[in-house]
Every structure is written in structure tokens, then in C-alpha cells.
Write a protein that holds these residues in place. Structure first.
Motif, PDB file in Angstrom:
ATOM      1  N   ASP A  57       0.826  -1.207   0.000  1.00 31.14           N
ATOM      2  CA  ASP A  57       0.000   0.000   0.000  1.00 31.14           C
ATOM      3  C   ASP A  57       0.863   1.261   0.000  1.00 31.14           C
ATOM      4  O   ASP A  57       0.558   2.230  -0.711  1.00 31.14           O
ATOM      5  CB  ASP A  57      -0.929  -0.009   1.214  1.00 31.14           C
ATOM      6  N   PHE A  92       2.448   1.773  -3.389  1.00 28.60           N
ATOM      7  CA  PHE A  92       1.489   2.251  -4.387  1.00 28.60           C
ATOM      8  C   PHE A  92       1.197   3.735  -4.205  1.00 28.60           C
ATOM      9  O   PHE A  92       1.048   4.472  -5.182  1.00 28.60           O
ATOM     10  CB  PHE A  92       0.191   1.444  -4.290  1.00 28.60           C
ATOM     11  N   GLU A 101       1.927   6.509  -7.095  1.00 31.51           N
ATOM     12  CA  GLU A 101       0.940   7.475  -7.581  1.00 31.51           C
ATOM     13  C   GLU A 101       1.473   8.897  -7.480  1.00 31.51           C
ATOM     14  O   GLU A 101       1.269   9.724  -8.389  1.00 31.51           O
ATOM     15  CB  GLU A 101      -0.353   7.335  -6.789  1.00 31.51           C
ATOM     16  N   PHE A 114       0.362  -5.201  -7.499  1.00 36.02           N
ATOM     17  CA  PHE A 114      -0.613  -4.138  -7.771  1.00 36.02           C
ATOM     18  C   PHE A 114      -1.823  -4.669  -8.545  1.00 36.02           C
ATOM     19  O   PHE A 114      -2.968  -4.355  -8.223  1.00 36.02           O
ATOM     20  CB  PHE A 114       0.044  -3.001  -8.564  1.00 36.02           C
ATOM     21  N   ASN A 122      -4.760  -6.510  -6.797  1.00 36.07           N
ATOM     22  CA  ASN A 122      -5.726  -5.717  -6.041  1.00 36.07           C
ATOM     23  C   ASN A 122      -6.606  -4.946  -7.027  1.00 36.07           C
ATOM     24  O   ASN A 122      -6.112  -4.124  -7.799  1.00 36.07           O
ATOM     25  CB  ASN A 122      -4.990  -4.757  -5.101  1.00 36.07           C
ATOM     26  N   MET A 128      -6.463  -1.068  -6.769  1.00 35.26           N
ATOM     27  CA  MET A 128      -5.234  -0.526  -7.346  1.00 35.26           C
ATOM     28  C   MET A 128      -5.251  -0.629  -8.856  1.00 35.26           C
ATOM     29  O   MET A 128      -4.783   0.279  -9.569  1.00 35.26           O
ATOM     30  CB  MET A 128      -4.018  -1.270  -6.775  1.00 35.26           C
ATOM     31  N   LYS A 134      -7.241   2.177 -10.320  1.00 34.02           N
ATOM     32  CA  LYS A 134      -6.519   3.452 -10.252  1.00 34.02           C
ATOM     33  C   LYS A 134      -5.463   3.542 -11.344  1.00 34.02           C
ATOM     34  O   LYS A 134      -5.273   4.588 -11.974  1.00 34.02           O
ATOM     35  CB  LYS A 134      -5.870   3.606  -8.876  1.00 34.02           C
TER      36      LYS A 134
END
Length: 535
Positions: free
Chosen positions: A422, A425, A429, A477, A480, A483, A486
Motif C-alpha cells: 500500500d 502504491f 501514484e 498491484f 488488487n 489498485m 486506479k
């Protein structure tokens, strides 16, 4: 004619007593005069006495051959005259003091080593003119005594481990005692530490021993010079690391046996060592030097990590690492360094020293370890690296530092197992938002955009960071769903296919790896949307 009696000698008792008295005084005058003591010689020399000056010069000349004397009796007789009269010396006795400071400690009789240690402390505290001389002489003893066979470059220790460690402890005692009694001399210690650093031509084992003693100094030196001592350590380590990188690069070009030894998981010593009957070639000597440098870097980095663990988590012990040198060290300061202070110093050194050092391969792992200790350390280090990356450059060197910072950031996010998925990630981002804004500002379809490292070096460094982290973490990634959605919404192709052409200017292996992943593996997960494929 009557004979005169005036010339006849008298035999009265009074005359007999006077003759005996004169005889006794004459006998007393013929007795040998006692030799002057060391204090008397120094005092008379300072007054300008000619005989004392001659004796002073003879003593100074005798000290030049002191180490060649076989018997300990004359050594004791000479030294004991001066080891208790530090108060009588001043700047005019500089020659004598320097000769005493240059004596090898293993050549001084062990029965008076304690007196010699106390003499050094008193000399440095009483006389400001000798403080730096004493510090330099003592700190130079942090370098282990070795002998070198110049034909084979084989290095052996002169002293046994117990005796060498006793000399280390004696040197630390002198430095700690003088600093405690004379706190303003701390800056002089820092100056002497830099002067006593072994030269690059010295064997690697001498540098490793010196570095270990500088780490031990952190237990008692004041905080005012602690950071400067650490910077001195890392400045030398980064230079040796970069030099080793250049040597390895040449070896790879020449296809040396050492490269194959590493690939075949064979012991490096099996390749380097030769038989007694074989002639040692220059190439083998260079290999041996390279392996010694690697061993030295590994041992120093291990010692630094051991010290960090001892400060941060003192109750934890690692049986696989030798910690006796640190835990059995007896000398401590009045205010030992706390955890937060040590981490703050290493955080500053990361920015001031490490980010400016090129071609570093091994030393940077110290911060990778430090980051793993607590979540707070991880957050602070990553935030520092990102702030340095996006900071507006004010000088040409600032751009280089920002590129180094993002390279460290990529290493942490891509390779550190303790950085959770997490967290990685979130940082990924953040990195992509920077890239998208940069493309919108400088590369949004204008025909005047000129890609190149000189103009957009930081952009390409951040792009490489993004590609590297994505390549190493993409499997986690895409598993999930949140994710994955996104990533689909980012529109990575907007950056990849921008006029700045990031895949062209980043590292070729990274660009190929990212291209392979996005074209084969993730294509099944990242479905086409709108006008084309969203990477």
C-alpha cells in the motif's frame, strides 16, 4: 747566634685538629657528583645552561634510536626521568616532546605504559601548544600496525590481537580524558581525525581498523563533532566504493577470473591465492587488492550497522555478527548519543554526502537497513528523498543531487521488502502525478519541445524510478482490484508517448523490462479504453 724558633712546626692539639678538618674536606670534594634528574636538566636547559643544553640534545638524539635498544633497563632509566615532569615542559622543549610522541607503544616497556598514558594526558591538558600534537599522535594509533610483502602484497599484523586492542583502549582513554577536562579541544580532535586518515595507498585492513575506532569514538565524543566524524567516515567510504566500481568495470571488460568466480559461486580466495611455487603476476596482485577493498567495505558497513542496532535496539543481539568489539568497550562519554540524534545525523549525511557521491554500490545499504528499523524512519527517509527530488535547483550540482535522490527512492520502493504494498502504491501514484504535471507543462504536443538529459534530467530520473518500481511491484498491484482501477485511470501512455520520450533516455534494461511487462503481462488486465491501450 741564637736559632729562631718561628719556622719550627707546631705539634699542638689545635693544629692537629685543623689539619684533619682540611683532609676531610678534601676527601669530600673528590667524591663523584650525582647525575642530574630529568627535571633538573629541563629546568637548567630552559635557563640557558650550556651543559644542560648539551645533555638535552644528547637525550633527543638517543630517543631517535630508542626502538632499536634490546635491553629494557636503559629504556626505563631514560623514560622514567621525563614521564612525571610534564608540568616543567613548554614550547621550548618541542623537540623532546615530539620524539617522545613518536615512540612506538609496543617498544615501550609494559611496566611504564600506564605512566606514559598519564604523561600524554597531562601534557595535552597543561600545555595548549602540545594539545594537537598529542591528539594526532594518539589518533594515529587507531591504525593497526601491519607489515607488507611488496612482492606479493600480502599483509600481516605486527601485533597480537590482545596487544593491539590494548593500544586502542589506551589511545581512546587519552582522547576521552583530554576532552572531558578540556571540552574546547573537540574541534582539534576532528582536525586530527582527518589528518590521520590512512592514505589510499595503504592496505585496506588499516583503513578498516581505523574506521572501527572512529565508530567507537562516538561513545564519548561530544555531539558538536559527532556528525563531522561520521561525514569524514562516509566521505572516505564513498570514494573507496567509487574506486572499487571503476575497478570492477575494468575487470568486466577484461573478463577477469574474478568475474567468473562470482558467477560460479566459488570462493574468491580460491581464484586469488596462488601456490608458493607460482610466480605472482601483476594481474593477480590487482585482484588481491580488489578483494581486500571489498572485504574492507563489507566489514566497515557491518560495523556501522552493528553500532546503529546497538543504539536503536540495544536489547537485540545478532549471533552471526561479532559485537564484542562494541559491547565490551569500556569508555563512554558524559552524554551518550540518543536514538533520535543518531538518526538525525544519518539523515543529514544522506543528503549532504551520499546524494553527491557517484557510483556508490555498497555503502548506501546502510540507509536501506536504517529505514527497516521503524515505520517512522522509513517515512522520514522517503519524504526527504522526495523533497530533494522535486526541489527547485539553484546550482548545477542540485540537479545531480535530485537525480541521485530519486535513484535512492526507486531502490527503496522497488527492492525493500519492508515497504508495504500500500505504501509503495501511494508513492508510485505521487511519482506519476509529478510526471503528468511535468508533461503538461513542458511536453504537451508542442513542436518546439527538445528532449534530452541536459534540459530534462530530473524528469527522466523520475521516469526511470516509476518504470523500475512498476516493474518490480506490478504483480502485487494488479492483484488488487482497487489498485488496478486506479492504474487504469492514470493514463500512463500519456507520459510514455509524450514528446519527451522517456523510454529513450532512461536505462535500457529498465526500459526493456517495463515495455515487456506492459505489452505482455499487464495487457490482459489493463483493457483498451477510448482511443487506445491504457498502460
Amino acid at each position: 747566634m741564637k736559632r729562631s724558633t718561628t719556622s719550627v712546626p707546631s705539634h699542638s692539639p689545635k693544629n692537629d685538629f685543623e689539619s684533619e678538618t682540611k683532609k676531610v674536606k678534601l676527601d669530600e670534594d673528590t667524591k663523584p657528583v650525582a647525575a642530574p634528574t630529568g627535571r633538573q636538566i629541563i629546568e637548567q636547559y630552559l635557563k640557558g645552561d650550556v651543559a644542560a643544553s648539551m645533555t638535552y640534545r644528547k637525550i633527543c638524539n638517543a630517543l631517535e634510536t630508542f626502538e632499536q635498544w634490546e635491553s629494557e633497563v636503559p629504556k626505563l632509566q631514560l623514560l622514567e626521568q621525563f614521564l612525571t615532569i610534564a608540568d616543567a615542559m613548554d614550547a621550548r622543549t618541542e623537540v623532546l616532546v615530539r620524539r617522545l610522541l613518536k615512540l612506538r607503544w609496543d617498544k615501550i616497556p609494559s611496566s611504564i605504559l600506564l605512566k606514559f598514558r598519564n604523561f600524554l594526558c597531562e601534557l595535552a591538558i597543561r600545555h595548549l601548544c602540545f594539545t594537537e600534537e598529542v591528539f594526532l599522535s594518539v589518533i594515529e594509533r587507531f591504525v593497526p600496525l601491519v607489515s607488507i610483502d611488496h612482492e606479493t602484497e600480502v599483509v600481516t599484523n605486527v601485533l597480537e590481537d590482545a596487544e593491539q586492542n590494548a593500544h586502542y583502549e589506551m589511545a581512546h582513554h587519552v582522547v576521552a580524558s583530554v576532552i572531558r577536562c578540556f571540552p574546547l579541544s573537540a574541534k582539534t580532535v576532528l582536525k586530527c581525525v582527518k589528518r590521520a586518515m590512512p592514505h589510499f595507498t595503504r592496505p585496506a585492513v588499516t583503513v578498516a581498523g581505523y574506521m572501527r575506532n572512529l565508530i567507537l569514538m562516538q561513545k564519548y565524543i561530544p555531539a558538536s563533532i559527532s556528525k563531522d566524524i561520521w561525514e569524514t567516515v562516509f566521505q572516505r567510504l564513498t570514494k573507496d566504493d567509487a574506486h572499487n566500481y571503476d575497478c570492477e568495470k575494468k575487470e568486466e571488460e577484461n573478463k577477469s577470473p574474478r568475474l567468473f568466480a562470482l558467477n560460479d559461486d566459488r570462493l574468491i580466495e580460491d581464484v586469488v591465492e596462488t601456490k608458493e611455487t607460482d610466480q605472482v603476476t601483476p594481474e593477480q596482485i590487482e585482484q588481491r587488492k580488489g578483494e581486500q577493498t571489498l572485504s574492507y567495505l563489507d566489514s566497515v558497513c557491518t560495523n556501522i550497522i552493528t553500532y546503529i542496532r546497538n543504539v536503536e535496539i540495544p536489547e537485540e543481539r545478532d549471533e552471526s555478527v561479532d559485537e564484542t568489539w562494541l559491547r565490551n568497550f569500556k569508555i563512554t562519554g558524559d552524554k551518550p548519543l540518543e536514538s533520535d540524534q543518531l538518526f538525525g545525523m544519518f539523515l543529514e549525511i544522506l543528503e549532504s554526502t551520499m546524494l553527491n557521491a557517484p557510483n556508490v554500490q555498497y555503502v548506501s545499504f546502510i540507509w536501506l537497513y536504517y529505514c527497516s528499523l521503524t515505520k517512522e524512519f522509513e517515512l522520514k527517509i522517503l519524504e526527504l528523498l522526495w523533497q530533494v527530488t522535486i526541489r527547485m535547483p539553484r546550482a548545477p550540482a542540485d540537479s545531480k543531487k535530485s537525480q541521485s535522490a530519486v535513484a535512492y527512492l526507486a531502490a527503496f520502493l522497488a527492492r525493500a521488502k519492508y515497504v508495504q504494498k500500500d505504501d509503495a502504491f501511494i508513492w508510485l501514484e505521487e511519482i506519476f502525478v509529478f510526471l503528468r504535471h511535468y508533461v503538461d507543462q513542458f511536453g504537451s504536443g508542442s513542436s518546439q519541445i527538445l528532449p534530452g538529459l541536459q534540459r530534462h534530467g530530473t524528469f527522466y530520473a523520475v521516469s526511470q524510478c516509476f518504470f523500475l518500481v512498476f516493474a518490480f511491484r506490478y504483480k502485487d498491484f494488479v492483484k488488487n482490484q482497487e489498485m488496478l482501477e486506479k492504474i487504469r485511470s492514470w493514463g500512463i501512455g500519456r507520459v510514455v508517448h509524450s514528446p519527451l520520450e522517456p523510454l529513450r533516455f532512461v536505462s535500457k534494461p529498465v526500459a526493456r523490462c517495463f515495455s515487456a511487462i506492459t505489452s505482455e503481462e499487464t495487457q490482459r488486465c489493463l483493457q483498451p479504453r477510448g482511443n487506445g491501450l491504457v498502460y
